[in-house]
Scaffold this active site. Structure first.
Site, PDB file in Angstrom:
ATOM      1  N   ASP A  10       1.090  -1.339   0.179  1.00 43.21           N
ATOM      2  CA  ASP A  10       0.019  -0.136   0.206  1.00 43.21           C
ATOM      3  C   ASP A  10       0.795   1.253   0.071  1.00 43.21           C
ATOM      4  OD1 ASP A  10      -2.134   1.713   0.012  1.00 43.21           O
ATOM      5  OD2 ASP A  10      -1.904   1.811   2.448  1.00 43.21           O
ATOM      6  N   ASP A  12      -0.237   5.166   0.814  1.00 41.54           N
ATOM      7  CA  ASP A  12      -0.207   5.758   1.921  1.00 41.54           C
ATOM      8  C   ASP A  12      -0.112   5.095   3.331  1.00 41.54           C
ATOM      9  OD1 ASP A  12      -1.685   8.339   0.454  1.00 41.54           O
ATOM     10  OD2 ASP A  12      -2.472   7.455  -0.159  1.00 41.54           O
TER      11      ASP A  12
END
Length: 224
Positions: A10, A12
């Site tokens: 991922d 963020d």
């Protein structure tokens, strides 16, 4: 431990410490348009999820669609804050330099925000074209679509894929895809919160507090 052939990051809250910035910007923008939420409520409702969730939540609370220009207003604020405050997660570059396995990004952010983040932090060369976002799939996290797409495009079975996620919705998505998921809690948005407990309850197979901790763990889990 079984060896993994692909690591899916991922973006963020994992590679870049952006969630505390983005959630703060969302809170300010919602406040200007009549919806007052605490920062913890923003984390709870929107962390790791796409913009469509913001639209749905606003309509539910107010009975009206998001005001025209809301997204542009939010993006302008984000751009300003990112340029001055966005940072790579500590030790992320050292981790990427030492990682032997193929890697990619699977993010709930918009393509524009992903490009901005990767450009500002100089992470783009580590991933090239191997960046996937929820505009490419029918359903965002916590549905597994984006992780399944990433594994398919990278040519690796889900069972041989490791996901690094910081949100409950991301952990749920990775597990629904049949992947191993490690929960990362080193972002500023988790300071003072029981992040490890939340991610473990969602199904994370391991909780990692710092990028530096991932270096030896991935050395064990990824084949030479």
């Amino acid at each position: 431990m079984s060896a993994f052939e692909l690591v899916v990051f991922d973006l963020d809250g994992v590679l870049v410490d952006s969630e505390i910035i983005a959630c703060g910007c969302l809170r300010e923008t919602l406040e200007r348009h009549g919806v007052s939420l605490t920062l913890n409520e923003i984390f709870e409702h929107f962390l790791g999820r796409g913009f469509s969730v913001v639209e749905e939540d606003y309509r539910r609370r107010t009975g009206a669609p998001l005001p025209a220009g809301f997204a542009a207003e939010l993006n302008t604020l984000l751009l300003s804050r990112y340029k001055t405050a966005l940072r790579v997660m500590p030790d992320a570059i050292r981790l990427l330099n030492g990682l032997r396995a193929p890697r990619c990004i699977a993010s709930s952010s918009t393509p524009e925000r992903i490009r901005l983040s990767l450009g500002l932090t100089k992470l783009a060369p580590f991933f090239g074209a191997n960046v996937f976002d929820t505009t490419m799939v029918a359903r965002g996290k916590p549905a597994p679509d984006i992780f399944l797409l990433a594994a398919e495009r990278m040519g690796v079975p889900p069972a041989r894929t490791l996901v690094l996620e910081d949100s409950v919705s991301g952990v749920l998505a990775g597990k629904a895809a049949g992947m191993t998921v490690w929960g990362f809690i080193g972002g500023g948005h988790y300071t003072g919160r029981n992040a490890g407990g939340m991610l473990a309850e969602a199904g994370a197979d391991r909780i990692v507090e710092r990028m530096a901790d991932l270096l030896p763990q991935l050395s064990e889990a990824v084949p030479p």
